[in-house]
Motif scaffolding. Structure first.
Motif, PDB file in Angstrom:
ATOM      1  N   VAL A 159      60.764  -7.575 -27.095  1.00 32.02           N
ATOM      2  CA  VAL A 159      60.147  -7.477 -28.345  1.00 32.02           C
ATOM      3  C   VAL A 159      58.498  -7.202 -28.103  1.00 32.02           C
ATOM      4  O   VAL A 159      57.945  -8.016 -27.440  1.00 32.02           O
ATOM      5  CB  VAL A 159      60.399  -8.597 -29.357  1.00 32.02           C
ATOM      6  N   LEU A 160      58.041  -6.361 -28.809  1.00 33.75           N
ATOM      7  CA  LEU A 160      56.618  -6.213 -28.692  1.00 33.75           C
ATOM      8  C   LEU A 160      56.095  -6.270 -30.256  1.00 33.75           C
ATOM      9  O   LEU A 160      56.612  -5.630 -31.195  1.00 33.75           O
ATOM     10  CB  LEU A 160      56.184  -4.597 -28.530  1.00 33.75           C
TER      11      LEU A 160
ATOM     12  N   ASP B 231      47.024  -7.592 -29.253  1.00 36.77           N
ATOM     13  CA  ASP B 231      46.041  -7.734 -30.396  1.00 36.77           C
ATOM     14  C   ASP B 231      44.668  -7.416 -29.976  1.00 36.77           C
ATOM     15  O   ASP B 231      44.693  -7.718 -28.810  1.00 36.77           O
ATOM     16  CB  ASP B 231      46.309  -9.263 -30.938  1.00 36.77           C
ATOM     17  N   ASN B 232      43.990  -7.085 -30.749  1.00 42.32           N
ATOM     18  CA  ASN B 232      42.513  -6.840 -30.159  1.00 42.32           C
ATOM     19  C   ASN B 232      41.565  -8.142 -30.647  1.00 42.32           C
ATOM     20  O   ASN B 232      40.454  -7.970 -30.205  1.00 42.32           O
ATOM     21  CB  ASN B 232      41.977  -5.587 -31.064  1.00 42.32           C
TER      22      ASN B 232
ATOM     23  N   LEU C 167      47.797   2.618 -22.957  1.00 35.83           N
ATOM     24  CA  LEU C 167      48.428   1.081 -23.020  1.00 35.83           C
ATOM     25  C   LEU C 167      49.490   1.133 -23.615  1.00 35.83           C
ATOM     26  O   LEU C 167      50.526   0.299 -23.370  1.00 35.83           O
ATOM     27  CB  LEU C 167      47.198   0.238 -23.525  1.00 35.83           C
ATOM     28  N   MET C 168      49.406   1.705 -24.864  1.00 37.04           N
ATOM     29  CA  MET C 168      50.689   1.704 -26.005  1.00 37.04           C
ATOM     30  C   MET C 168      51.858   2.177 -25.260  1.00 37.04           C
ATOM     31  O   MET C 168      53.239   1.865 -25.356  1.00 37.04           O
ATOM     32  CB  MET C 168      50.297   2.154 -27.220  1.00 37.04           C
ATOM     33  N   THR C 169      51.695   3.305 -24.476  1.00 35.81           N
ATOM     34  CA  THR C 169      52.984   3.954 -23.944  1.00 35.81           C
ATOM     35  C   THR C 169      53.580   2.916 -22.932  1.00 35.81           C
ATOM     36  O   THR C 169      54.693   2.818 -22.791  1.00 35.81           O
ATOM     37  CB  THR C 169      52.352   5.357 -23.173  1.00 35.81           C
TER      38      THR C 169
ATOM     39  N   VAL D 145      48.634  -9.418 -24.451  1.00 34.51           N
ATOM     40  CA  VAL D 145      47.838  -8.187 -24.080  1.00 34.51           C
ATOM     41  C   VAL D 145      46.698  -7.996 -25.084  1.00 34.51           C
ATOM     42  O   VAL D 145      46.832  -7.716 -25.979  1.00 34.51           O
ATOM     43  CB  VAL D 145      48.646  -7.016 -23.833  1.00 34.51           C
ATOM     44  N   TRP D 146      45.510  -8.154 -24.428  1.00 35.93           N
ATOM     45  CA  TRP D 146      44.308  -8.047 -25.493  1.00 35.93           C
ATOM     46  C   TRP D 146      43.977  -6.459 -25.387  1.00 35.93           C
ATOM     47  O   TRP D 146      43.335  -6.104 -24.304  1.00 35.93           O
ATOM     48  CB  TRP D 146      43.224  -8.893 -25.163  1.00 35.93           C
TER      49      TRP D 146
END
Length: 141
Positions: free
Chosen positions: A4-5, A32-33, A62-64, A53-54
């Motif tokens: 899960v993301l 999350d940023n 990154l999202m890919t 993952v920040w």
């Protein structure tokens, strides 16, 4: 095991969602940023059993990478602040609207095979809940 993301998973709502997924035995990754408006630092309440993952959901590479190993996407990430959204319009549209569009674009273009996707929205979009219907001559909820 289902991966899960959770985008925005360090936020108030997102962190509770992460906790529930972990209770049910899922492998959870959070992106999350840690925006300053919401977080002074990495929150102490984060679940140690999740991977963090920040980064920014607008980061296509990154999202890919994250989505390629994801079975379930729970999208909670957004720029918050109703007041600021009235005068920082471009920023809010970029993060909230275009950020979500980029996720969907990656899913389609990279042929990401998700089992499920959950997308949340803000109460702000729904309005006050009561309005007058001139066609019906009555108040609707």
């Amino acid at each position: 095991m289902t991966d899960v993301l959770v985008t925005g998973g360090a936020g108030f709502v997102g962190s509770h969602i992460v906790d529930e997924y972990i209770k049910k035995g899922y492998d959870v990754t959070v992106i999350d940023n840690l925006t300053d408006q919401v977080h002074d630092d990495e929150p102490a309440y984060l679940n140690d059993d999740a991977e963090y993952v920040w980064g920014d959901i607008r980061d296509r590479e990154l999202m890919t990478d994250l989505l390629e190993s994801t079975d379930v996407l729970n999208h909670q990430a957004s720029a918050v602040g109703v007041g600021q959204s009235m005068y920082e319009i471009e920023k809010y549209v970029d993060v909230n609207t275009l950020g979500t569009a980029r996720l969907l674009d990656i899913i389609v273009d990279e042929e990401i095979d998700l089992e499920k996707m959950v997308i949340a929205s803000s109460m702000s979009i729904y309005g006050e809940g009561e309005y007058y219907c001139p066609d019906c001559n009555s108040i609707r909820y």
